[in-house]
Design a protein around this motif. Structure first.
Motif, PDB file in Angstrom:
ATOM      1  N   SER A 184       0.920  -1.219   0.112  1.00 29.29           N
ATOM      2  CA  SER A 184       0.202   0.051  -0.088  1.00 29.29           C
ATOM      3  C   SER A 184       1.010   1.251   0.294  1.00 29.29           C
ATOM      4  CB  SER A 184      -0.549  -0.099   0.813  1.00 29.29           C
ATOM      5  OG  SER A 184      -1.787   0.896   1.592  1.00 29.29           O
ATOM      6  N   ILE A 185       0.304   2.563  -0.853  1.00 27.71           N
ATOM      7  CA  ILE A 185       0.756   3.783  -0.751  1.00 27.71           C
ATOM      8  C   ILE A 185      -0.243   4.087  -1.084  1.00 27.71           C
ATOM      9  CG2 ILE A 185       3.582   3.491  -1.317  1.00 27.71           C
ATOM     10  CD1 ILE A 185       2.529   3.678  -4.210  1.00 27.71           C
ATOM     11  N   GLU A 186       0.204   5.445   0.134  1.00 30.47           N
ATOM     12  CA  GLU A 186      -1.331   6.472  -0.060  1.00 30.47           C
ATOM     13  C   GLU A 186      -0.608   7.651  -1.208  1.00 30.47           C
ATOM     14  OE1 GLU A 186      -4.527   6.225   0.716  1.00 30.47           O
ATOM     15  OE2 GLU A 186      -4.245   4.324   1.687  1.00 30.47           O
ATOM     16  N   ILE A 187      -1.072   7.206  -2.169  1.00 26.77           N
ATOM     17  CA  ILE A 187      -0.928   9.329  -2.980  1.00 26.77           C
ATOM     18  C   ILE A 187      -1.698   9.240  -3.082  1.00 26.77           C
ATOM     19  CG2 ILE A 187       1.902   8.566  -3.084  1.00 26.77           C
ATOM     20  CD1 ILE A 187       1.294   6.767  -6.078  1.00 26.77           C
ATOM     21  N   GLY A 188      -1.656  10.341  -4.610  1.00 27.10           N
ATOM     22  CA  GLY A 188      -3.192  10.763  -5.789  1.00 27.10           C
ATOM     23  C   GLY A 188      -4.040  11.707  -4.105  1.00 27.10           C
ATOM     24  N   VAL A 189      -5.208  12.047  -5.613  1.00 26.56           N
ATOM     25  CA  VAL A 189      -6.027  12.677  -5.151  1.00 26.56           C
ATOM     26  C   VAL A 189      -7.205  12.948  -5.668  1.00 26.56           C
ATOM     27  CG1 VAL A 189      -4.402  14.944  -4.642  1.00 26.56           C
ATOM     28  CG2 VAL A 189      -5.663  14.703  -6.670  1.00 26.56           C
ATOM     29  N   GLU A 190      -8.141  12.566  -5.117  1.00 29.94           N
ATOM     30  CA  GLU A 190      -9.350  12.186  -5.482  1.00 29.94           C
ATOM     31  C   GLU A 190     -10.098  13.675  -6.100  1.00 29.94           C
ATOM     32  OE1 GLU A 190     -12.211  10.418  -3.327  1.00 29.94           O
ATOM     33  OE2 GLU A 190     -11.409   8.334  -3.500  1.00 29.94           O
ATOM     34  N   ASP A 191     -10.827  13.107  -7.293  1.00 29.79           N
ATOM     35  CA  ASP A 191     -11.658  14.854  -7.410  1.00 29.79           C
ATOM     36  C   ASP A 191     -13.231  14.494  -7.378  1.00 29.79           C
ATOM     37  OD1 ASP A 191     -13.352  12.678  -9.639  1.00 29.79           O
ATOM     38  OD2 ASP A 191     -11.498  13.201 -11.348  1.00 29.79           O
ATOM     39  N   SER A 192     -13.908  15.799  -7.997  1.00 31.57           N
ATOM     40  CA  SER A 192     -15.011  15.728  -7.241  1.00 31.57           C
ATOM     41  C   SER A 192     -15.589  14.710  -7.966  1.00 31.57           C
ATOM     42  CB  SER A 192     -15.525  16.490  -8.541  1.00 31.57           C
ATOM     43  OG  SER A 192     -15.414  16.714  -9.437  1.00 31.57           O
ATOM     44  N   LYS A 193     -15.702  13.263  -9.020  1.00 34.53           N
ATOM     45  CA  LYS A 193     -16.351  12.055  -8.571  1.00 34.53           C
ATOM     46  C   LYS A 193     -16.033  10.896  -8.193  1.00 34.53           C
ATOM     47  CE  LYS A 193     -17.825  14.056 -13.852  1.00 34.53           C
ATOM     48  NZ  LYS A 193     -16.734  13.784 -14.790  1.00 34.53           N
ATOM     49  N   GLY A 194     -14.592  11.511  -7.190  1.00 29.62           N
ATOM     50  CA  GLY A 194     -14.021  10.355  -6.443  1.00 29.62           C
ATOM     51  C   GLY A 194     -13.298   9.514  -7.373  1.00 29.62           C
ATOM     52  N   ASN A 195     -12.493  10.078  -9.143  1.00 27.60           N
ATOM     53  CA  ASN A 195     -11.390   9.025  -9.606  1.00 27.60           C
ATOM     54  C   ASN A 195     -10.164   9.710  -9.059  1.00 27.60           C
ATOM     55  OD1 ASN A 195     -13.312   7.853 -11.057  1.00 27.60           O
ATOM     56  ND2 ASN A 195     -13.351  10.253 -12.466  1.00 27.60           N
ATOM     57  N   THR A 196      -9.366   9.374  -8.576  1.00 31.08           N
ATOM     58  CA  THR A 196      -7.656   9.494  -8.497  1.00 31.08           C
ATOM     59  C   THR A 196      -7.080   9.823  -9.247  1.00 31.08           C
ATOM     60  OG1 THR A 196      -8.124   7.611  -6.800  1.00 31.08           O
ATOM     61  CG2 THR A 196      -6.011   8.535  -6.902  1.00 31.08           C
ATOM     62  N   ILE A 197      -7.152  11.286  -8.850  1.00 32.23           N
ATOM     63  CA  ILE A 197      -5.290  11.856 -10.003  1.00 32.23           C
ATOM     64  C   ILE A 197      -4.290  11.748  -9.155  1.00 32.23           C
ATOM     65  CG2 ILE A 197      -4.929  13.434 -11.199  1.00 32.23           C
ATOM     66  CD1 ILE A 197      -7.883  12.515 -11.653  1.00 32.23           C
ATOM     67  N   PHE A 198      -3.299  10.853 -10.371  1.00 36.77           N
ATOM     68  CA  PHE A 198      -2.239  10.356  -9.061  1.00 36.77           C
ATOM     69  C   PHE A 198      -0.710  11.476  -9.559  1.00 36.77           C
ATOM     70  CE2 PHE A 198      -4.204   5.994  -9.649  1.00 36.77           C
ATOM     71  CZ  PHE A 198      -3.817   5.564  -8.364  1.00 36.77           C
ATOM     72  N   PRO A 199       0.204  11.462  -9.602  1.00 36.96           N
ATOM     73  CA  PRO A 199       0.981  12.189  -9.894  1.00 36.96           C
ATOM     74  C   PRO A 199       1.779  12.319 -11.373  1.00 36.96           C
ATOM     75  CG  PRO A 199       1.774  12.075  -7.900  1.00 36.96           C
ATOM     76  CD  PRO A 199       0.840  10.795  -8.614  1.00 36.96           C
ATOM     77  N   ASP A 200       2.276  12.820 -12.101  1.00 34.67           N
ATOM     78  CA  ASP A 200       2.565  12.658 -13.980  1.00 34.67           C
ATOM     79  C   ASP A 200       3.357  11.394 -14.076  1.00 34.67           C
ATOM     80  OD1 ASP A 200       0.098  14.729 -14.682  1.00 34.67           O
ATOM     81  OD2 ASP A 200       2.568  15.976 -14.758  1.00 34.67           O
ATOM     82  N   ASP A 201       4.071  11.479 -13.100  1.00 35.34           N
ATOM     83  CA  ASP A 201       5.505  10.606 -13.181  1.00 35.34           C
ATOM     84  C   ASP A 201       5.309   9.208 -12.554  1.00 35.34           C
ATOM     85  OD1 ASP A 201       5.114  11.051 -10.186  1.00 35.34           O
ATOM     86  OD2 ASP A 201       7.959  11.085 -10.307  1.00 35.34           O
ATOM     87  N   PHE A 202       3.490   8.564 -11.846  1.00 34.94           N
ATOM     88  CA  PHE A 202       3.108   7.474 -11.160  1.00 34.94           C
ATOM     89  C   PHE A 202       2.154   6.701 -12.114  1.00 34.94           C
ATOM     90  CE2 PHE A 202       0.328   5.266  -8.805  1.00 34.94           C
ATOM     91  CZ  PHE A 202       1.612   4.040  -8.389  1.00 34.94           C
TER      92      PHE A 202
END
Length: 348
Positions: A184-202
């Motif tokens: 497990s790694i806790e990275i990325g942020v959720e958008d308004s629709k609940g989708n996880t947005i990851f950093p560009d290099d991941f």
């Protein structure tokens, strides 16, 4: 002649029944003390009274990548040697947890990964807000941030694998087991629709592929020692709703390599874990090794089956009869360890 035939048939049935019973009898779980940190001189290990308790087979000790490779290509395994000598002297076994992630503001990777541009920064920040071991009484503003090594970057992974091979060359066959930190790694942020947005290099698939690559190296480096991968959660996949095949493929890889599997949190029937890795661990072949840790906060959690706080009995019943574990690694989380584990853990 007829009597002899009946006698032979009866003997055969007895042998078959005995074999079936023997196959169903699993050796008792081996219990280890889990040390999530090591003091510079190992004083906390040498002074630990629970280690002398015959119910515990040894110690699972966290060693960080940073401490084992203080400078590029200069390895320092003196702490492992020191702990191994002490444990052997008191008739106990050593199990290594190789830690490249951190769950505190301090990172666990060598400093050269951060300064050399070929490693793309070396680490990525993660959050502890959703971790089950997080103290719920801490305000959100005191969130502890951890760091994950960018294992999906080939140069970072190559350096880590050099360390694994160096450890195997010296300690294979001398220690009970070795495992990676959790998936497990806790990275990325959720958008308004609940989708996880990851950093560009991941990319999640690259992370999964990196784990598989490291598993191959670990299995090859330690052919005479139990190797284990901790699989609990994976970015980009939330089972059963979002099944990308990531978790399934990692368990398949572990089985192909004849590796052990496990995880960092033993929490009976916890919904989030039941949907992710627990089912895979349950169905993992019984002839291969399975182990899990009882870490900080696990004995504080509520058992969904009973509506009460997890008990030692709950842990053991779930470990034996649902997951089929071979090892449990107990952290000395007080007051639970002294008041419950030491008083309720049965002898072999």
């Amino acid at each position: 002649m007829i009597l002899r035939s009946y006698t032979m048939l009866f003997a055969a049935l007895i042998l078959m029944t005995g074999s079936a019973i023997a196959a169903d009898i699993k050796p008792p779980i081996k219990h280890y003390i889990y040390f999530n940190h090591r003091e510079p001189d190992g004083e906390n290990i040498r002074s630990d009274k629970a280690l002398t308790d015959p119910r515990f087979s040894g110690a699972q000790i966290v060693y960080t990548w940073r401490s084992l490779e203080p400078e590029q290509d200069r390895y320092d395994f003196s702490a492992i040697r020191h702990d191994l000598r002490y444990l052997n002297a008191i008739g106990k076994k050593l199990w290594i947890q190789l830690q490249e992630k951190s769950f505190t503001p301090r990172h666990n990777v060598p400093s050269y990964l951060l300064s050399d541009p070929r490693y793309q920064g070396g680490i990525l920040k993660q959050s502890m807000l959703s971790a089950p071991e997080r103290d719920p009484h801490k305000p959100v503003t005191d969130d502890e941030y951890g760091w994950s090594a960018k294992m999906w970057e080939a140069p970072v992974r190559e350096r880590y694998q050099r360390l694994i091979r160096a450890l195997g060359k010296e300690f294979d066959g001398k220690i009970e087991g070795i495992n990676f930190s959790e998936s497990s790694i806790e990275i990325g942020v959720e958008d308004s629709k609940g989708n996880t947005i990851f950093p560009d290099d991941f990319k999640p698939q690259q992370y999964v592929d990196a784990l598989k690559d490291n598993m191959q190296v670990l299995a090859a480096a330690f052919p005479h020692t139990t190797t284990m991968v901790y699989l609990n959660f994976l970015p980009g996949e939330w089972l059963p709703w979002t099944d990308k095949g990531y978790m399934r493929s990692l368990f398949a890889q572990a089985q192909t390599l004849q590796m052990g599997v496990g995880g960092p949190d033993l929490m009976p029937y916890r919904k989030s874990h039941m949907g992710q890795s627990y089912g895979f661990i349950k169905d993992y072949p019984a002839n291969l090794v399975k182990g899990m840790a009882v870490q900080d906060g696990n004995l504080r959690q509520i058992n969904p089956r009973t509506g009460k706080k997890n008990s030692v009995e709950d842990m053991l019943d779930f470990a034996r009869n649902y997951l089929g574990l071979d090892y449990i690694f107990w952290v000395e989380d007080e007051p639970y360890f002294s008041n419950e584990v030491l008083k309720q853990l049965p002898g072999h």
